[in-house]
Design a protein around this motif. Structure first.
Motif, mmCIF file in Angstrom:
data_model
loop_
_atom_site.group_PDB
_atom_site.id
_atom_site.type_symbol
_atom_site.label_atom_id
_atom_site.label_comp_id
_atom_site.label_asym_id
_atom_site.label_seq_id
_atom_site.Cartn_x
_atom_site.Cartn_y
_atom_site.Cartn_z
ATOM 1 N N ALA A 1 58.743 86.064 34.384
ATOM 2 C CA ALA A 1 59.132 87.371 33.866
ATOM 3 C C ALA A 1 57.967 88.025 33.128
ATOM 4 C CB ALA A 1 60.336 87.227 32.945
ATOM 5 N N ALA A 2 57.222 87.233 32.345
ATOM 6 C CA ALA A 2 56.103 87.775 31.581
ATOM 7 C C ALA A 2 54.977 88.243 32.498
ATOM 8 C CB ALA A 2 55.584 86.724 30.602
ATOM 9 N N ALA A 3 54.729 87.481 33.582
ATOM 10 C CA ALA A 3 53.645 87.818 34.504
ATOM 11 C C ALA A 3 54.090 88.748 35.623
ATOM 12 C CB ALA A 3 53.062 86.537 35.105
ATOM 13 N N ASP A 4 55.392 89.022 35.725
ATOM 14 C CA ASP A 4 55.966 89.825 36.811
ATOM 15 C C ASP A 4 55.614 89.203 38.168
ATOM 16 O OD1 ASP A 4 57.480 91.877 37.885
ATOM 17 O OD2 ASP A 4 55.758 93.216 38.119
ATOM 18 N N PRO B 1 51.140 91.123 39.734
ATOM 19 C CA PRO B 1 51.389 90.229 38.595
ATOM 20 C C PRO B 1 50.098 89.835 37.888
ATOM 21 C CG PRO B 1 51.532 89.025 40.649
ATOM 22 C CD PRO B 1 51.364 90.471 41.024
ATOM 23 N N GLU B 2 50.230 89.105 36.789
ATOM 24 C CA GLU B 2 49.068 88.645 36.032
ATOM 25 C C GLU B 2 48.589 87.304 36.592
ATOM 26 O OE1 GLU B 2 49.835 88.535 31.878
ATOM 27 O OE2 GLU B 2 50.795 90.505 31.847
ATOM 28 N N PRO B 3 47.436 87.279 37.269
ATOM 29 C CA PRO B 3 46.998 86.047 37.945
ATOM 30 C C PRO B 3 46.651 84.915 36.993
ATOM 31 C CG PRO B 3 45.280 87.719 38.011
ATOM 32 C CD PRO B 3 46.510 88.390 37.475
ATOM 33 N N GLU B 4 46.133 85.223 35.786
ATOM 34 C CA GLU B 4 45.742 84.158 34.862
ATOM 35 C C GLU B 4 46.949 83.321 34.453
ATOM 36 O OE1 GLU B 4 45.073 87.351 34.448
ATOM 37 O OE2 GLU B 4 42.893 87.530 34.630
ATOM 38 N N LEU B 5 48.031 83.986 34.053
ATOM 39 C CA LEU B 5 49.234 83.258 33.656
ATOM 40 C C LEU B 5 49.838 82.516 34.839
ATOM 41 C CD1 LEU B 5 51.202 82.572 31.423
ATOM 42 C CD2 LEU B 5 52.443 84.698 31.923
ATOM 43 N N MET B 6 49.804 83.137 36.023
ATOM 44 C CA MET B 6 50.294 82.467 37.226
ATOM 45 C C MET B 6 49.553 81.156 37.462
ATOM 46 S SD MET B 6 50.753 85.487 40.054
ATOM 47 C CE MET B 6 51.037 84.268 41.353
#
Length: 208
Positions: free
Chosen positions: A44-47, A111-116
């Motif tokens: 959810a945070a990284a979409d 989405p945010e690749p770092e968090l992924m």
């Protein structure tokens, strides 16, 4: 990929009652329940649809392990019925993930690749540990094999999530994330079909 039905159905009672089997399932249940919460929040945070798909898979596996603990030691017919239910659930979950990936493809930011990548690596470590722990039980009946298939699929899925993170980072688009989500859905459907096929063979052998 399913093992021979006779091999799967014979000689499994001792293993099912083995404290090591039950202990492994309890550990796997705890790991998967915890990772579901972590990945759902991170998705959810990284979409990220891929992270959310993997989180739902963790939830499905935690449920599967709970069912396996419940039916361990029961007659083959009951274990096969439980495996059949789990296989159908995997197919349904895979279909739901596929639909959400298609809908997300119609719109949405990358989405945010770092968090992924970070969460994908954490999930890979967790699933690899569970898969190694359950490896010795991979040739049991349909119920035991379903546990192994779930663990194996999860480890493969985590590698795909990390690849998606690299793809999103490199392209700046959501397509790598959506493609991996679709692959995870197909993997779940394929595993569910394998489990259903072996469970149906075992039910037929019991009826005969």
């Amino acid at each position: 990929m399913a093992d021979d039905c006779c091999k799967a159905a014979c000689g499994t009672t001792a293993t099912l009652n083995d404290p090591r089997w039950r202990r492994a399932l309890w550990i796997a249940l705890g790991v998967n329940a915890g990772m579901f919460a972590v990945e759902m929040a991170a998705g959810a945070a990284a979409d990220s649809r891929a992270l959310q798909a993997d989180a739902l898979d963790f939830l499905g596996d935690a449920t599967n392990y709970a069912i396996s603990l419940l039916v361990a030691g029961m007659a083959l017919a009951w274990r096969a019925r439980a495996a059949l239910a789990k296989g159908l659930a995997l197919i349904g979950l895979g279909g739901w993930v596929m639909i959400t990936a298609v809908l997300a493809a119609l719109g949405g930011a990358a989405p945010e690749p770092e968090l992924m990548g970070i969460i994908g690596a954490l999930a890979l470590a967790a699933n690899t540990g569970v898969a190694v722990m359950l490896y010795r039980f991979r040739t049991g009946d349909a119920n035991m094999r379903s546990v192994w298939i779930c663990s194996r699929n999860d480890a493969i899925g985590n590698i795909a999530v990390m690849a998606a993170a690299l793809g999103v980072f490199g392209t700046g688009t959501a397509w790598p994330d959506l493609i991996v989500a679709a692959i995870l859905a197909l993997l779940g459907i394929s595993g569910g079909i394998q489990i259903v096929q072996q469970a149906r063979r075992e039910l037929r052998s019991v009826a005969a």
